[in-house]
Design a protein around this motif. Structure first.
Motif, PDB file in Angstrom:
ATOM      1  N   GLN A 126       7.296  68.673  12.801  1.00  0.00           N
ATOM      2  CA  GLN A 126       6.442  69.314  13.798  1.00  0.00           C
ATOM      3  C   GLN A 126       5.406  70.221  13.125  1.00  0.00           C
ATOM      4  N   LYS A 127       5.114  69.928  11.859  1.00  0.00           N
ATOM      5  CA  LYS A 127       4.228  70.816  11.110  1.00  0.00           C
ATOM      6  C   LYS A 127       2.802  70.788  11.655  1.00  0.00           C
ATOM      7  N   SER A 128       2.124  71.933  11.476  1.00  0.00           N
ATOM      8  CA  SER A 128       0.735  72.002  11.925  1.00  0.00           C
ATOM      9  C   SER A 128      -0.148  71.249  10.925  1.00  0.00           C
ATOM     10  N   GLU A 129      -1.367  70.929  11.370  1.00  0.00           N
ATOM     11  CA  GLU A 129      -2.285  70.177  10.528  1.00  0.00           C
ATOM     12  C   GLU A 129      -2.518  70.890   9.195  1.00  0.00           C
ATOM     13  N   LEU A 130      -2.596  72.210   9.264  1.00  0.00           N
ATOM     14  CA  LEU A 130      -2.853  73.002   8.055  1.00  0.00           C
ATOM     15  C   LEU A 130      -1.711  72.844   7.048  1.00  0.00           C
ATOM     16  N   GLU A 131      -0.498  72.974   7.565  1.00  0.00           N
ATOM     17  CA  GLU A 131       0.679  72.833   6.696  1.00  0.00           C
ATOM     18  C   GLU A 131       0.734  71.430   6.103  1.00  0.00           C
ATOM     19  N   ILE A 132       0.449  70.433   6.956  1.00  0.00           N
ATOM     20  CA  ILE A 132       0.483  69.051   6.472  1.00  0.00           C
ATOM     21  C   ILE A 132      -0.499  68.876   5.315  1.00  0.00           C
ATOM     22  N   GLN A 133      -1.711  69.379   5.501  1.00  0.00           N
ATOM     23  CA  GLN A 133      -2.708  69.230   4.441  1.00  0.00           C
ATOM     24  C   GLN A 133      -2.280  69.936   3.159  1.00  0.00           C
ATOM     25  N   GLU A 134      -1.596  71.079   3.322  1.00  0.00           N
ATOM     26  CA  GLU A 134      -1.100  71.802   2.144  1.00  0.00           C
ATOM     27  C   GLU A 134      -0.085  70.949   1.378  1.00  0.00           C
ATOM     28  N   ILE A 135       0.829  70.361   2.118  1.00  0.00           N
ATOM     29  CA  ILE A 135       1.855  69.536   1.472  1.00  0.00           C
ATOM     30  C   ILE A 135       1.209  68.316   0.812  1.00  0.00           C
ATOM     31  N   VAL A 136       0.271  67.685   1.532  1.00  0.00           N
ATOM     32  CA  VAL A 136      -0.422  66.521   0.982  1.00  0.00           C
ATOM     33  C   VAL A 136      -1.095  66.895  -0.341  1.00  0.00           C
ATOM     34  N   ASP A 137      -1.803  68.025  -0.330  1.00  0.00           N
ATOM     35  CA  ASP A 137      -2.485  68.451  -1.550  1.00  0.00           C
ATOM     36  C   ASP A 137      -1.495  68.719  -2.674  1.00  0.00           C
ATOM     37  N   TYR A 138      -0.370  69.344  -2.316  1.00  0.00           N
ATOM     38  CA  TYR A 138       0.634  69.657  -3.335  1.00  0.00           C
ATOM     39  C   TYR A 138       1.113  68.376  -4.023  1.00  0.00           C
ATOM     40  N   PHE A 139       1.438  67.364  -3.219  1.00  0.00           N
ATOM     41  CA  PHE A 139       1.972  66.147  -3.820  1.00  0.00           C
ATOM     42  C   PHE A 139       0.905  65.359  -4.571  1.00  0.00           C
ATOM     43  N   LEU A 140      -0.298  65.316  -4.018  1.00  0.00           N
ATOM     44  CA  LEU A 140      -1.366  64.612  -4.728  1.00  0.00           C
ATOM     45  C   LEU A 140      -1.627  65.293  -6.069  1.00  0.00           C
ATOM     46  N   GLU A 141      -1.558  66.624  -6.044  1.00  0.00           N
ATOM     47  CA  GLU A 141      -1.736  67.402  -7.273  1.00  0.00           C
ATOM     48  C   GLU A 141      -0.628  67.064  -8.275  1.00  0.00           C
ATOM     49  N   SER A 142       0.618  67.041  -7.784  1.00  0.00           N
ATOM     50  CA  SER A 142       1.744  66.805  -8.701  1.00  0.00           C
ATOM     51  C   SER A 142       1.647  65.464  -9.404  1.00  0.00           C
ATOM     52  N   VAL A 143       1.141  64.439  -8.700  1.00  0.00           N
ATOM     53  CA  VAL A 143       1.041  63.141  -9.356  1.00  0.00           C
ATOM     54  C   VAL A 143      -0.355  62.929  -9.941  1.00  0.00           C
ATOM     55  N   GLY A 144      -1.183  63.954  -9.856  1.00  0.00           N
ATOM     56  CA  GLY A 144      -2.475  63.920 -10.538  1.00  0.00           C
ATOM     57  C   GLY A 144      -3.532  63.024  -9.921  1.00  0.00           C
ATOM     58  N   ILE A 145      -3.529  62.882  -8.599  1.00  0.00           N
ATOM     59  CA  ILE A 145      -4.590  62.060  -8.001  1.00  0.00           C
ATOM     60  C   ILE A 145      -5.261  62.791  -6.840  1.00  0.00           C
ATOM     61  N   ILE A 146      -5.339  64.112  -6.961  1.00  0.00           N
ATOM     62  CA  ILE A 146      -5.930  64.888  -5.863  1.00  0.00           C
ATOM     63  C   ILE A 146      -7.379  64.482  -5.606  1.00  0.00           C
ATOM     64  N   HIS A 147      -8.075  64.044  -6.658  1.00  0.00           N
ATOM     65  CA  HIS A 147      -9.474  63.654  -6.494  1.00  0.00           C
ATOM     66  C   HIS A 147      -9.635  62.397  -5.645  1.00  0.00           C
ATOM     67  N   ALA A 148      -8.535  61.668  -5.434  1.00  0.00           N
ATOM     68  CA  ALA A 148      -8.638  60.407  -4.691  1.00  0.00           C
ATOM     69  C   ALA A 148      -8.201  60.570  -3.244  1.00  0.00           C
ATOM     70  N   LYS A 149      -8.072  61.804  -2.796  1.00  0.00           N
ATOM     71  CA  LYS A 149      -7.500  62.055  -1.471  1.00  0.00           C
ATOM     72  C   LYS A 149      -8.154  61.248  -0.357  1.00  0.00           C
ATOM     73  N   ASN A 150      -9.481  61.146  -0.399  1.00  0.00           N
ATOM     74  CA  ASN A 150     -10.162  60.472   0.702  1.00  0.00           C
ATOM     75  C   ASN A 150     -10.481  59.007   0.438  1.00  0.00           C
ATOM     76  N   LEU A 151     -10.036  58.506  -0.711  1.00  0.00           N
ATOM     77  CA  LEU A 151     -10.260  57.095  -0.987  1.00  0.00           C
ATOM     78  C   LEU A 151      -9.155  56.267  -0.322  1.00  0.00           C
ATOM     79  N   TYR A 152      -9.403  54.972  -0.199  1.00  0.00           N
ATOM     80  CA  TYR A 152      -8.391  54.082   0.340  1.00  0.00           C
ATOM     81  C   TYR A 152      -7.599  53.451  -0.797  1.00  0.00           C
ATOM     82  N   PRO A 153      -6.340  53.052  -0.529  1.00  0.00           N
ATOM     83  CA  PRO A 153      -5.510  52.525  -1.608  1.00  0.00           C
ATOM     84  C   PRO A 153      -6.189  51.430  -2.440  1.00  0.00           C
ATOM     85  N   GLU A 154      -6.971  50.586  -1.787  1.00  0.00           N
ATOM     86  CA  GLU A 154      -7.574  49.498  -2.568  1.00  0.00           C
ATOM     87  C   GLU A 154      -8.693  49.992  -3.491  1.00  0.00           C
TER      88      GLU A 154
END
Ligand SMILES: Nc1ncnc2c1ncn2[C@@H]1O[C@H](COP(=O)(O)OP(=O)(O)OP(=O)(O)O)[C@@H](O)[C@H]1O
Ligand SMILES: [Mg+2]
Lengths: 270, 259
Positions: A126-154
């Motif tokens: 039930q997390k708020s949008e802000l919290e969700i984005q924080e978690i998303v950023d944290y995980f993208l950061e941990s695996v080192g692909i934060i720069h690709a956040k808005n790209l599509y998998p392909e």
């Protein structure tokens, strides 16, 4: 020493810590038997690494343990509940505790990388949008692909897709995580880092990990216990030291990567 | 022999699948946002084709009826006849065919690809129910938007009828429309709606079922799409006969009862 392992398997029934309990598990696709009478007990908090030659059924075993493939015979219990015939809402409760990285990543190709990670958070919390984005950023950061956040998998490279898959599997902080070849297609440094991340996250919430890898260095880096899928069987080879000294010639050949040995004939049959 | 066996197997499985969908709909409904998204998508996707097809059906019916009706001097009733024919039979059938070509193929290809790239398994592993998350919204979306499309198709068929009636047989548009309510009775309207619902359920079940149970990579997706198209067309025709047949019986029973 291997006796201790054996007794671990037989002890399973009475051990409260056993969260995966597979007995006499067989899996077949039409006439093609992939696994036959496999027994496996996995305790909470341990890291089990599955190794084995290509095409022997590691992925099939992993998916069966995760409840994605119906075994043709035998029983599977997850968190002390018989999986077959379990009502859907009970199944979902158990699946909520699990995370999985698929061999081919299985990313949602109609969602951006960030949204791929946000998906489970939106679905299950039930997390708020802000919290969700924080978690998303944290995980993208941990695996080192934060720069690709808005790209599509392909639009990202194979290795980056793998890392995104790992991030998505971890987003809900699961306590039971299945990794199908987490380091395939990654360079040695990144793959070492990824394993470190896996171990770190595992320690954080005392998670149980079942991972497939054929990179023995990575297997040794993370395993509490190693098992080899070979000729429809599961050979539980014990911890790292025991595995290195294992008496089975096929295991020995496999971990040393030697060309001559019993495995050759099995490759020819593939 | 094997084909017959296979047919019944497939038929039975899709009924079970439909049961699962309905069960999910009652006990674990999906979020409204997803359903609205699907309704919007399906409607927008098929709106131009349906509108155009509706227009020409109205036009064709008018021209065809005009030739016959004018012999009896019943030309003013043309509008009512054409509209009642459209709503009872041609409209629902046409919408169903349009939808099965566009939405049915689209849905089964989409779901099939999600299946073969393991995205459906991934949804499940993330603790979400794929039927609830991806099947149910599509299922409901197809059914609800088919009613929208039917309405639009009908309006367009009246428009087509009016225009063609005016130019082809010189019927005054006002006259064309005025006689619609006198001929178009409740049973016709009801029969049209029931047909529309039946076809939509058949289509939605088949395309989600075929897509959801796709196996075998890109080829498998191709197979699913083709088999969706073929199976829906056949099933819709059979369902058309079925609803007419059952409808007839019900109407007769009602007549006995009320008269
Ligand atoms: N859905 C399926 N239908 C039919 N056969 C399958 C299916 N999935 C796997 N198999 C068969 O099961 C066997 C084991 O496959 P699996 O993918 O588990 O191998 P693996 O050990 O993971 O190999 P790799 O290391 O190459 O990933 C293979 O022979 C494969 O052909
Ligand atoms: Mg594999």
């Amino acid at each position: 020493m291997s006796e201790a392992i054996l007794s671990n398997e037989t002890k399973g029934l009475i051990n409260k810590n056993v969260i995966i309990e597979a007995k006499n598990l067989s899996v077949a696709f039409e006439a093609h038997t992939v696994l036959k009478n496999v027994d496996l007990f996995v305790e909470k908090g341990e890291t089990l690494v599955l190794i084995g030659p290509s095409g022997q059924g590691k992925t099939v075993l992993l998916k069966t343990l995760a409840g994605l493939i119906e075994p043709t015979a035998g029983t599977l219990s997850l968190y002390h509940k018989q999986w077959r015939g379990l009502p859907e809402n009970e199944k979902i409760k158990i699946l909520d505790k699990m995370g999985m990285l698929f061999q081919k990543n299985a990313l949602f190709d109609s969602l951006s990388c960030g949204e791929n990670i946000a998906f489970p958070l939106r679905e299950k919390t039930q997390k708020s949008e802000l919290e969700i984005q924080e978690i998303v950023d944290y995980f993208l950061e941990s695996v080192g692909i934060i720069h690709a956040k808005n790209l599509y998998p392909e639009e990202i490279s194979g290795g980056m897709q793998k890392r995104l898959g790992i991030a998505r599997a971890l987003a809900l902080m699961p306590e039971l995580i299945f990794y199908d070849d987490p380091t395939a297609g990654l360079d040695p440094i990144t793959s070492k880092k990824i394993i470190e991340l896996i171990l770190e996250l595992k320690k954080k919430n005392n998670a149980t990990v079942i991972a497939i890898t054929n990179d023995m260095n990575r297997a040794y880096q993370m395993a509490d216990r190693i098992a080899m899928v070979y000729q429809q069987n599961l050979i539980i080879t014990g911890n790292v030291e025991e595995t290195k000294k294992h008496s089975n010639p096929a295991v020995h050949q496999f971990i040393k990567g030697e060309l001559l040995g019993p495995l050759n004939s099995s490759f020819e049959n593939l | 022999m094997k084909a017959i066996f296979f047919f019944f197997d497939d038929f039975g499985s899709s009924i079970i699948f439909l049961k699962d969908i309905l069960k999910t709909m009652i006990f674990r409904p999906c979020s409204r946002r997803l359903v609205f998204e699907q309704i919007w998508q399906v409607t927008i996707q098929s709106l131009p084709t349906t509108a155009m097809a509706g227009f020409f059906v109205g036009a064709i019916m008018t021209v065809q009826f005009a030739m016959q009706v004018s012999e009896f001097g019943a030309l003013p009733y043309l509008g009512g006849l054409a509209t009642s024919g459209t709503i009872r039979e041609i409209g629902p059938l046409l919408i169903a065919f349009m939808l099965s070509g566009k939405v049915g193929a689209y849905t089964s290809a989409e779901l099939g690809t999600m299946r073969v790239t393991e995205q459906i398994d991934a949804i499940r592993c993330l603790g979400a129910d794929p039927i609830q998350e991806i099947i149910l919204p599509r299922f409901i979306g197809i059914i609800i938007s088919s009613f929208f499309l039917l309405t639009i198709g009908l309006i367009m068929s009246v428009v087509g009828g009016v225009i063609l009636g005016y130019f082809f047989s010189g019927i005054n548009p006002e006259e064309y429309v005025r006689h619609i309510p006198t001929i178009l009775a409740w049973p016709s309207l009801l029969s049209g709606l029931i047909k529309c619902l039946t076809f939509a359920v058949v289509l939605a079940t088949i395309c989600t079922y075929k897509g959801y149970f796709t196996t075998g990579g890109a080829k498998g997706v191709g197979r699913s799409v083709v088999s969706t198209a073929v199976t829906t067309m056949m099933s819709i025709v059979v369902a058309d006969w079925g609803t007419s047949f059952v409808g007839e019986i019900i109407i007769n029973m009602c007549k006995d009862y009320f008269l």
